[in-house]
Design an enzyme around this catalytic site. Structure first.
Site, short mmCIF file in Angstrom:
data_model
loop_
_atom_site.label_atom_id
_atom_site.label_comp_id
_atom_site.label_asym_id
_atom_site.label_seq_id
_atom_site.Cartn_x
_atom_site.Cartn_y
_atom_site.Cartn_z
N ASP A 43 0.85 -1.20 0.00
CA ASP A 43 0.00 0.00 0.00
C ASP A 43 0.89 1.25 0.00
O ASP A 43 1.68 1.45 0.92
CB ASP A 43 -0.88 0.02 1.26
CG ASP A 43 -1.83 1.20 1.24
OD1 ASP A 43 -2.83 1.13 0.50
OD2 ASP A 43 -1.54 2.21 1.92
N TYR A 48 3.17 10.03 0.87
CA TYR A 48 4.10 9.43 1.84
C TYR A 48 5.55 9.79 1.51
O TYR A 48 6.45 9.56 2.32
CB TYR A 48 3.93 7.90 1.93
CG TYR A 48 2.53 7.44 2.33
CD1 TYR A 48 1.63 8.32 2.94
CD2 TYR A 48 2.11 6.14 2.10
CE1 TYR A 48 0.35 7.91 3.28
CE2 TYR A 48 0.82 5.72 2.45
CZ TYR A 48 -0.04 6.62 3.04
OH TYR A 48 -1.32 6.21 3.38
N LYS A 77 -2.37 6.29 -4.04
CA LYS A 77 -3.46 7.24 -3.79
C LYS A 77 -3.16 8.61 -4.35
O LYS A 77 -2.01 9.08 -4.27
CB LYS A 77 -3.73 7.33 -2.28
CG LYS A 77 -3.77 5.97 -1.60
CD LYS A 77 -4.05 6.04 -0.12
CE LYS A 77 -3.77 4.69 0.53
NZ LYS A 77 -2.39 4.56 1.04
N HIS A 110 -7.46 9.85 -2.07
CA HIS A 110 -6.96 9.69 -0.70
C HIS A 110 -7.92 10.23 0.37
O HIS A 110 -8.14 9.60 1.40
CB HIS A 110 -5.59 10.37 -0.59
CG HIS A 110 -4.70 9.79 0.46
ND1 HIS A 110 -3.34 9.70 0.34
CD2 HIS A 110 -4.97 9.29 1.69
CE1 HIS A 110 -2.82 9.15 1.42
NE2 HIS A 110 -3.79 8.90 2.26
N1 LIG Z 1 -5.84 6.09 3.47
C1 LIG Z 1 -5.40 6.77 4.49
O1 LIG Z 1 -5.77 7.93 4.72
C2 LIG Z 1 -4.43 6.12 5.43
C3 LIG Z 1 -4.23 6.66 6.70
C4 LIG Z 1 -3.36 6.00 7.57
C5 LIG Z 1 -2.71 4.85 7.16
N2 LIG Z 1 -2.89 4.37 5.89
C6 LIG Z 1 -2.18 3.14 5.41
O2 LIG Z 1 -2.29 2.14 6.42
C7 LIG Z 1 -0.99 1.74 6.82
C8 LIG Z 1 -1.00 1.29 8.27
O3 LIG Z 1 -1.40 2.32 9.15
P1 LIG Z 1 -0.39 3.15 10.07
O4 LIG Z 1 0.94 3.26 9.39
O5 LIG Z 1 -1.10 4.40 10.42
O6 LIG Z 1 -0.23 2.35 11.41
P2 LIG Z 1 -0.23 0.84 11.94
O7 LIG Z 1 0.06 -0.11 10.86
O8 LIG Z 1 -1.46 0.70 12.74
O9 LIG Z 1 0.96 0.92 12.97
C9 LIG Z 1 2.31 1.09 12.60
C10 LIG Z 1 3.15 0.98 13.87
O10 LIG Z 1 3.05 -0.35 14.41
C11 LIG Z 1 4.35 -0.88 14.58
N3 LIG Z 1 4.27 -2.33 14.35
C12 LIG Z 1 4.14 -2.99 13.18
N4 LIG Z 1 4.08 -4.32 13.37
C13 LIG Z 1 4.17 -4.51 14.70
C14 LIG Z 1 4.17 -5.66 15.50
N5 LIG Z 1 4.06 -6.89 14.98
N6 LIG Z 1 4.28 -5.50 16.85
C15 LIG Z 1 4.37 -4.26 17.39
N7 LIG Z 1 4.39 -3.12 16.68
C16 LIG Z 1 4.29 -3.25 15.33
C17 LIG Z 1 5.21 -0.17 13.58
O11 LIG Z 1 6.56 -0.14 13.98
P3 LIG Z 1 7.75 -0.86 13.13
O12 LIG Z 1 7.82 -0.17 11.80
O13 LIG Z 1 8.95 -0.63 13.97
O14 LIG Z 1 7.39 -2.32 13.04
C18 LIG Z 1 4.62 1.23 13.63
O15 LIG Z 1 5.12 1.94 14.72
C19 LIG Z 1 -0.14 2.97 6.54
O16 LIG Z 1 1.23 2.73 6.60
C20 LIG Z 1 -0.68 3.37 5.19
O17 LIG Z 1 -0.16 2.53 4.18
C21 LIG Z 1 -3.76 4.98 5.03
#
Ligand SMILES: NC(=O)c1ccc[n+]([C@@H]2O[C@H](COP(=O)([O-])OP(=O)(O)OC[C@H]3O[C@@H](n4cnc5c(N)ncnc54)[C@H](OP(=O)(O)O)[C@@H]3O)[C@@H](O)[C@H]2O)c1
Length: 315
Positions: A43, A48, A77, A110
């Site tokens: 994704d 980003y 996006k 987005h």
């Molecule tokens: N469409 C939108 O508006 C939108 C908004 C937000 C997000 N997104 C997409 O969704 C993705 C995910 O959401 P997010 O980045 O907000 O947050 P997330 O995936 O909920 O959380 C990421 C955090 O969790 C940690 N993590 C990952 N695997 C883990 C595990 N097994 N145990 C403990 N901690 C872990 C990561 O650290 P490490 O890197 O150190 O593992 C990072 O600090 C984004 O990267 C993006 O691609 C889209």
């Protein structure tokens, strides 16, 4: 691997790698680790700021021959400053160039919010464009054109409420194939999921682990932690799994895709393994009980008294 099926027969792997906040120096390696360890869904997003590094990883992995382009689902996006008809396809072409791809599997609007061209993030009301200046249907029609030109296989939206989906569907025969939204046990969004199910719109769950690496200014004071939530920790213990694996499998079990972000090799690998977790009815029931309508990424930051957007999450 669980997949989400599209009308034309295409299948999107349910678990993908998120890349928001994945630093330029780390994301290339993270994508290589993911693809070499079984991920087939990445994704991305122009905003980003790391699509060129992801492109290097994709190009390296594809040239090694073990993974083929057509085996990987790649989403990106359209950023909010490119909603005008004349900016959509050029923005998409820049993403394709950065990712070193001929086509995307999925391209999403987005946010249902528009900025003036060139504004990466608004600092004042004048940085926005109103929905009269650039109606969503104008952007959507350009997305349809991108699909017709073969630049993307599927098109959809992100951060759209039921009302925004309904409004768009009233104006176009082309129904978005995906709505990517924040979804996790603290924000279960039953109504939105139900509406999408009824209308054949798939959902992808973002911030499934609570987005702990967001900047401090994006965080609420004393925000709840999904990874430390007792109910999640108990279920993890019961299955000899990690809390992250419980959260990821919960999303898959609800029929959504899920895109946990990580740049850690250990997390990347174990997050994909969550698919094997046998969550049972009792676990799902327990998780159903911890909903609290809490958003980690609250789009209300786009709402100020003087700008044209007053309701991001209208139902
Ligand atoms: N469409 C939108 O508006 C939108 C908004 C937000 C997000 N997104 C997409 O969704 C993705 C995910 O959401 P997010 O980045 O907000 O947050 P997330 O995936 O909920 O959380 C990421 C955090 O969790 C940690 N993590 C990952 N695997 C883990 C595990 N097994 N145990 C403990 N901690 C872990 C990561 O650290 P490490 O890197 O150190 O593992 C990072 O600090 C984004 O990267 C993006 O691609 C889209």
């Amino acid at each position: 691997m669980e997949t989400l099926k599209f009308k034309n027969g295409d299948e999107m792997p349910a678990i993908g790698l998120g890349t928001w906040k994945s630093e330029k120096g780390k994301v290339e390696e993270a994508v290589k680790i993911a693809l070499n360890n079984g991920y087939r869904h990445i994704d991305c997003a122009a905003t980003y700021g790391n699509e060129a590094e992801i492109g290097n990883a994709l190009s390296t992995v594809f040239s090694e021959g073990k993974v083929k382009r057509e085996e990987v689902w790649i989403t990106s996006k359209l950023w909010n400053d490119s909603h005008k008809e004349e900016h959509v396809i050029p923005a998409l072409k820049q993403t394709l160039k950065d990712l070193q791809l001929e086509y995307l599997d999925l391209y999403l609007i987005h946010w249902p919010v528009a900025f003036k061209h060139g504004v990466s993030f608004p600092s004042k009301d004048e940085d926005y464009l109103s929905l009269e200046e650039v109606p969503i249907i104008e952007t959507w029609n350009a997305m349809i054109e991108a699909k017709e030109q073969g630049l993307v296989k599927h098109i959809g939206v992100s951060n759209f409420s039921n009302k925004k989906l309904r409004d768009l569907m009233n104006e176009s025969d082309e129904v978005p194939e995906m709505n990517q939204v924040e979804l996790h046990p603290f924000l279960q969004q039953h109504e939105l999921l139900e509406f999408c199910r009824e209308n054949d719109i798939h959902c992808t769950a973002y911030s499934p682990l609570g987005s702990g690496d967001r900047s401090e200014q994006m965080k609420a004071k004393n925000e709840p932690s999904l990874l430390k939530e007792p109910a999640i920790m108990e279920i993890a213990k019961k299955h000899n799994a990690s809390p992250a694996q419980v959260l990821i499998k919960w999303a898959v079990a609800r029929g959504t895709a899920v895109i946990p972000k990580s740049t850690s090799k250990e997390h990347i690998i174990s997050n994909l393994e969550s698919e094997k977790l046998p969550l049972d009815e009792e676990d799902m029931k327990k998780i159903a009980g911890i909903d609290r309508e809490f958003r980690y990424v609250n789009g209300e930051f786009f709402v100020t008294p003087g700008n044209p957007y007053d309701n991001i999450y209208d139902l």
